[in-house]
Enzyme design. Sequence first.
Site, short mmCIF file in Angstrom:
data_model
loop_
_atom_site.label_atom_id
_atom_site.label_comp_id
_atom_site.label_asym_id
_atom_site.label_seq_id
_atom_site.Cartn_x
_atom_site.Cartn_y
_atom_site.Cartn_z
N GLU A 16 0.83 -1.22 0.00
CA GLU A 16 0.00 0.00 0.00
C GLU A 16 0.86 1.26 0.00
O GLU A 16 1.82 1.36 0.78
CB GLU A 16 -0.89 -0.04 1.24
N ASP A 62 -4.08 0.80 -9.63
CA ASP A 62 -5.50 0.55 -9.84
C ASP A 62 -5.84 0.40 -11.33
O ASP A 62 -6.59 -0.50 -11.73
CB ASP A 62 -6.33 1.68 -9.22
C1 GAF Z 1 -5.16 4.67 -4.27
C2 GAF Z 1 -4.34 5.07 -5.48
F1 GAF Z 1 -5.14 5.32 -6.55
C3 GAF Z 1 -3.32 3.98 -5.83
O1 GAF Z 1 -2.49 4.42 -6.87
C4 GAF Z 1 -2.49 3.60 -4.60
O2 GAF Z 1 -1.52 4.59 -4.32
C5 GAF Z 1 -3.38 3.33 -3.40
O3 GAF Z 1 -4.30 4.39 -3.16
C6 GAF Z 1 -2.59 3.11 -2.14
O4 GAF Z 1 -1.83 1.94 -2.23
O5 GAF Z 1 -5.97 3.57 -4.56
#
Ligand code: GAF
Length: 362
Positions: free
Chosen positions: A35, A178
């Site tokens: 994360e 994502d």
């Molecule tokens: C959100 C962001 F869109 C992702 O890119 C990522 O940074 C995530 O937070 C955290 O891991 O979903």
Amino acid sequence: MAAPADEARRVFRDTFGGDPEIGVFSPGRVNLIGEHTDYNAGFVLPMALPLITVIVGSRRDDGKICLVTTAEGADKPHKVEFETPSKDHPLVPGTPKWANYSKGVIQHYRAGPVPGFNAVIATSVPLGGGLSSSASLEVATYTFLQQLCPDDGDVVQKALACQKAEHTFPGVPCGIMDQFIAVMGKEGHALLIDCRSLEATPFPLTDPKLSVLITNSNVRHELTGSEYSTRRKQCEEAARALNKESLRDATTEELEAKKENLNAVCYRRARHVITEIERTAKAAQALEKGDYKLFGKLMVESHNSLRYDYEVSCPELDELVSIALEIPGVYGSRMTGGGFGGCTVTLLETSVAEQAKQKIQE
Ligand code: GAF
């Protein structure tokens, strides 16, 4: 709630008359571990979900685009109409906010100019639940446009165009996780993504004895707020202080050795990212060996690191994790996604899944 495809078709008929010519979908995702590492060029381990965003629609010939959403919680109005973009009249972000995700993709579509169309969006991905409803909508929009006017089919460029849309329209400086998993997700697999090389390695998740449980805290997260971009800037600052291109290049030993160069907050942010990148690589190996206990332990470490060092959890998520961890047969649990609300993800024995659901619901 009707399945999103049925709902989208019904609303299309009611709004525009006749059946849509095109129908596409894109999944939401849950991140098992890794994360806030994607924008630090690190590893992430998400899997695509059967929760999906559907877009149905048809071409129209007057150069106009009409979008309708049925998504609960989307700000009103639920219908917008605008001209297709051109060089002299590009699309710009505006209101309603929900339309910005699609507008950004239309603006950055790689094989434009985009013709006019009518479309209805329906989704089973909870909005603001940390399961990537935004990327799911962006990728569904891109896939819809591919049906109208095909591009070269390059999947990495597709994910990057959707990320650019999110940076420039809703204005969230997100990483690539994502959009990437929404484009590349593979049934029965989690995907280890190296966010530097953009190499994706599938890891099978087909053991019937293993289940993944997602629990929505129903605290709605809002990544367009300043916290996400602040975290990103703090990581960049920490990387600069360590003389590294990104935190992916730093080790915990280097961080400790140069601790005085960083303020206390940036130090903790960097410690989360550096250890989380290590944990994610270890977790992928553990999954491959079927070592779910180790995987679960790493998930709990990840949660604590996000809670104390990265400070993106909230009391509801912490409570859900501690309830899950009391249930025998649970390997591990953690918050998933950007944080500040949203969901937890729990890895557990399938035999205790029903009991765990009941306990958590209570
Ligand atoms: C959100 C962001 F869109 C992702 O890119 C990522 O940074 C995530 O937070 C955290 O891991 O979903």
